[in-house]
Motif scaffolding. Structure first.
Motif, mmCIF file in Angstrom:
data_model
loop_
_atom_site.group_PDB
_atom_site.id
_atom_site.type_symbol
_atom_site.label_atom_id
_atom_site.label_comp_id
_atom_site.label_asym_id
_atom_site.label_seq_id
_atom_site.Cartn_x
_atom_site.Cartn_y
_atom_site.Cartn_z
ATOM 1 N N TYR A 125 19.073 -37.343 -17.367
ATOM 2 C CA TYR A 125 19.379 -37.222 -18.736
ATOM 3 C C TYR A 125 19.772 -38.574 -19.121
ATOM 4 N N ILE A 126 20.645 -39.437 -18.346
ATOM 5 C CA ILE A 126 21.248 -40.863 -18.705
ATOM 6 C C ILE A 126 19.708 -41.775 -18.663
ATOM 7 N N ALA A 127 19.044 -41.414 -17.710
ATOM 8 C CA ALA A 127 17.639 -42.118 -17.616
ATOM 9 C C ALA A 127 16.683 -42.027 -19.045
ATOM 10 N N ASN A 128 16.868 -40.660 -19.253
ATOM 11 C CA ASN A 128 15.915 -40.322 -20.536
ATOM 12 C C ASN A 128 16.556 -40.932 -21.714
ATOM 13 N N LEU A 129 17.863 -41.023 -21.616
ATOM 14 C CA LEU A 129 18.362 -41.790 -22.849
ATOM 15 C C LEU A 129 18.120 -43.204 -23.001
ATOM 16 N N LEU A 130 18.502 -43.838 -21.682
ATOM 17 C CA LEU A 130 18.056 -45.399 -21.748
ATOM 18 C C LEU A 130 16.767 -45.725 -21.951
ATOM 19 N N THR A 131 15.834 -44.938 -21.706
ATOM 20 C CA THR A 131 14.471 -45.259 -21.808
ATOM 21 C C THR A 131 14.066 -45.646 -23.287
ATOM 22 N N LYS A 132 14.906 -44.841 -24.006
ATOM 23 C CA LYS A 132 14.640 -44.803 -25.427
ATOM 24 C C LYS A 132 15.312 -46.149 -26.265
ATOM 25 N N LYS A 133 16.134 -47.077 -25.337
ATOM 26 C CA LYS A 133 16.973 -48.107 -25.879
ATOM 27 C C LYS A 133 15.701 -49.161 -26.133
ATOM 28 N N GLU A 134 15.758 -50.061 -26.976
ATOM 29 C CA GLU A 134 15.010 -51.216 -27.453
ATOM 30 C C GLU A 134 15.253 -52.350 -26.386
ATOM 31 N N ALA A 135 13.944 -52.962 -26.252
ATOM 32 C CA ALA A 135 13.804 -54.223 -25.535
ATOM 33 C C ALA A 135 14.730 -55.172 -26.321
ATOM 34 N N SER A 136 15.404 -56.165 -25.726
ATOM 35 C CA SER A 136 16.202 -57.182 -26.295
ATOM 36 C C SER A 136 15.997 -58.867 -25.510
ATOM 37 N N ASP A 137 16.496 -59.551 -26.090
ATOM 38 C CA ASP A 137 16.213 -61.070 -25.370
ATOM 39 C C ASP A 137 16.643 -61.082 -23.964
ATOM 40 N N ARG A 138 17.783 -60.327 -23.556
ATOM 41 C CA ARG A 138 18.251 -60.293 -22.547
ATOM 42 C C ARG A 138 17.357 -59.101 -21.275
ATOM 43 N N LYS A 139 16.901 -58.205 -22.171
ATOM 44 C CA LYS A 139 16.138 -57.210 -21.401
ATOM 45 C C LYS A 139 14.877 -57.058 -22.192
ATOM 46 N N THR A 140 13.946 -57.888 -21.648
ATOM 47 C CA THR A 140 12.571 -57.797 -22.419
ATOM 48 C C THR A 140 11.537 -56.712 -22.145
ATOM 49 N N PHE A 141 12.088 -55.874 -21.263
ATOM 50 C CA PHE A 141 11.148 -54.737 -20.881
ATOM 51 C C PHE A 141 12.263 -53.489 -21.369
ATOM 52 N N GLY A 142 13.405 -53.711 -21.923
ATOM 53 C CA GLY A 142 14.253 -52.475 -22.421
ATOM 54 C C GLY A 142 14.572 -51.812 -20.928
ATOM 55 N N TYR A 143 14.784 -50.715 -21.141
ATOM 56 C CA TYR A 143 15.233 -50.084 -20.003
ATOM 57 C C TYR A 143 14.011 -48.987 -19.466
ATOM 58 N N LYS A 144 12.793 -49.599 -19.670
ATOM 59 C CA LYS A 144 11.736 -48.869 -19.113
ATOM 60 C C LYS A 144 11.346 -48.265 -17.660
ATOM 61 N N ARG A 145 12.315 -49.024 -16.790
ATOM 62 C CA ARG A 145 12.450 -48.509 -15.517
ATOM 63 C C ARG A 145 13.294 -47.558 -15.128
ATOM 64 N N ALA A 146 14.259 -47.139 -16.167
ATOM 65 C CA ALA A 146 15.572 -46.276 -15.675
ATOM 66 C C ALA A 146 15.012 -44.894 -15.186
ATOM 67 N N GLU A 147 13.956 -44.465 -15.574
ATOM 68 C CA GLU A 147 13.524 -43.196 -14.920
ATOM 69 C C GLU A 147 12.786 -43.391 -13.567
ATOM 70 N N ILE A 148 12.233 -44.445 -13.364
ATOM 71 C CA ILE A 148 11.646 -44.549 -12.056
ATOM 72 C C ILE A 148 12.896 -44.639 -11.005
ATOM 73 N N ILE A 149 14.200 -45.508 -11.292
ATOM 74 C CA ILE A 149 15.238 -45.694 -10.603
ATOM 75 C C ILE A 149 15.836 -44.134 -10.285
ATOM 76 N N ALA A 150 15.888 -43.372 -11.599
ATOM 77 C CA ALA A 150 16.548 -42.094 -11.523
ATOM 78 C C ALA A 150 15.697 -41.262 -10.446
ATOM 79 N N ALA A 151 14.390 -41.214 -10.517
ATOM 80 C CA ALA A 151 13.457 -40.504 -9.475
ATOM 81 C C ALA A 151 13.776 -40.923 -8.013
ATOM 82 N N PHE A 152 13.800 -42.184 -7.794
ATOM 83 C CA PHE A 152 14.237 -42.785 -6.546
ATOM 84 C C PHE A 152 15.662 -42.139 -6.057
#
Length: 309
Positions: free
Chosen positions: A69-96
């Motif tokens: 659930y947290i990963a699903n929420l994070l995935t929706k967060k926008e990219a920023s200059d500190r996180k240029t890919f956003g949280y696009k990998r959150a769901e993969i880490i969750a799966a792992f």
């Protein structure tokens, strides 16, 4: 260095029902907390190891669903200059993480089952039967809720697998409860615990392998580098393609990075034209939707396809 995104298709399916995904996860979390509490109490009262093992498994589910659930929420967060890919990998880490916990839980269950085999105990079977029915109904409902997203998303798949194994475990516990009630076969309790555990390892291993591939930036299984090189080199005015990196960022994005040698010292506008063709080829033939090409002319660098940098 030219970088291009063909974005038109990447966002269409992943954002069409994000709130539904989150809502389904919340419902599943609440149902699982209910089952876990009921099974822990029931397991302690009845002395059933398979009920307690099912409760432990359910508890790991609650945790994994919360992670999903947290990963699903994070995935929706926008990219920023500190996180240029956003949280696009959150769901993969969750799966792992979820796959790894499935295997850990399984190992604990195997240990418990072996101890119980050596020392069978009487179990209050009525309670086991009723609680396993509760587990089947609640998990069955959760499984149906998550089924649709499980096909297209590794994170949702990990949550779905946790719940599916739970439902099957509850079915096994129910059969065990009935056998204990009518035939006093108490070793079945340990046998079922063992079966549940082995199934968990079997399910968790595949998911662990897939999520590890993505996290390690391995080339996706469906893509063959030599074929991509051939396809790009067929385009006119391209002499050589080398120094290639291909990786999957998450389930929607596959990235390709490469150096391309040209036969002539072409203008930038011509390069843009050729870049458009490269993008079309790699997207339609290989499903790569993010392309980053470094154009070169007579540059004295290594011309190996894969460069150890």
């Amino acid at each position: 260095m030219s970088h291009s995104h063909s974005h038109s298709h990447t966002h269409s399916h992943s954002h069409s029902h994000p709130d539904l995904k989150g809502r389904n996860l919340i419902v599943s979390i609440l149902l699982n907390i209910l089952i876990t509490v009921a099974q822990v109490i029931g397991g302690l009262i009845s002395g059933s190891l398979s009920l307690l093992s099912d409760a432990l498994h359910n508890f790991s589910d609650v945790m994994s669903l919360i992670v999903s659930y947290i990963a699903n929420l994070l995935t929706k967060k926008e990219a920023s200059d500190r996180k240029t890919f956003g949280y696009k990998r959150a769901e993969i880490i969750a799966a792992f993480v979820n796959a790894a916990t499935l295997i850990v839980v399984a190992v604990i269950l195997i240990k418990e089952a072996v101890e119980r085999f050596l020392n069978p105990q009487e179990v209050a079977s009525d309670l086991v039967i009723w609680l396993s029915l509760l587990g089947i109904v609640a998990n069955g409902f959760s499984v149906l809720l998550l089924k649709k997203d499980a096909g297209s998303n590794m994170n949702m798949k990990s949550a779905y697998l946790h719940l599916l194994t739970d439902m099957l475990a509850s079915v096994a516990v129910l059969i065990g409860g009935l056998l204990m009630k009518f035939y006093q076969v108490y070793w079945i309790d340990a046998a079922l615990t063992l079966a549940i555990a082995l199934y968990l390892i079997y399910m968790g291993y595949d998911l662990l392998k897939d999520s590890t591939r993505v996290l390690m930036l391995f080339t996706p299984n469906t893509i063959h580098v030599e074929q991509i090189v051939e396809a790009i080199q067929k385009l006119s005015s391209i002499k050589n393609v080398h120094h290639i990196h291909i990786w999957q960022l998450n389930e929607d994005e596959v990235h390709l990075e490469a150096h391309v040698d040209f036969n002539e010292d072409i203008r930038l506008s011509e390069f843009d034209n050729i870049l458009g063709k490269i993008e079309k080829v790699v997207y339609h033939e290989f499903g790569i939707n993010h392309v980053n090409i470094q154009p070169e002319f007579n540059k004295p660098d290594s011309k190996l396809v894969i460069v150890q940098d």
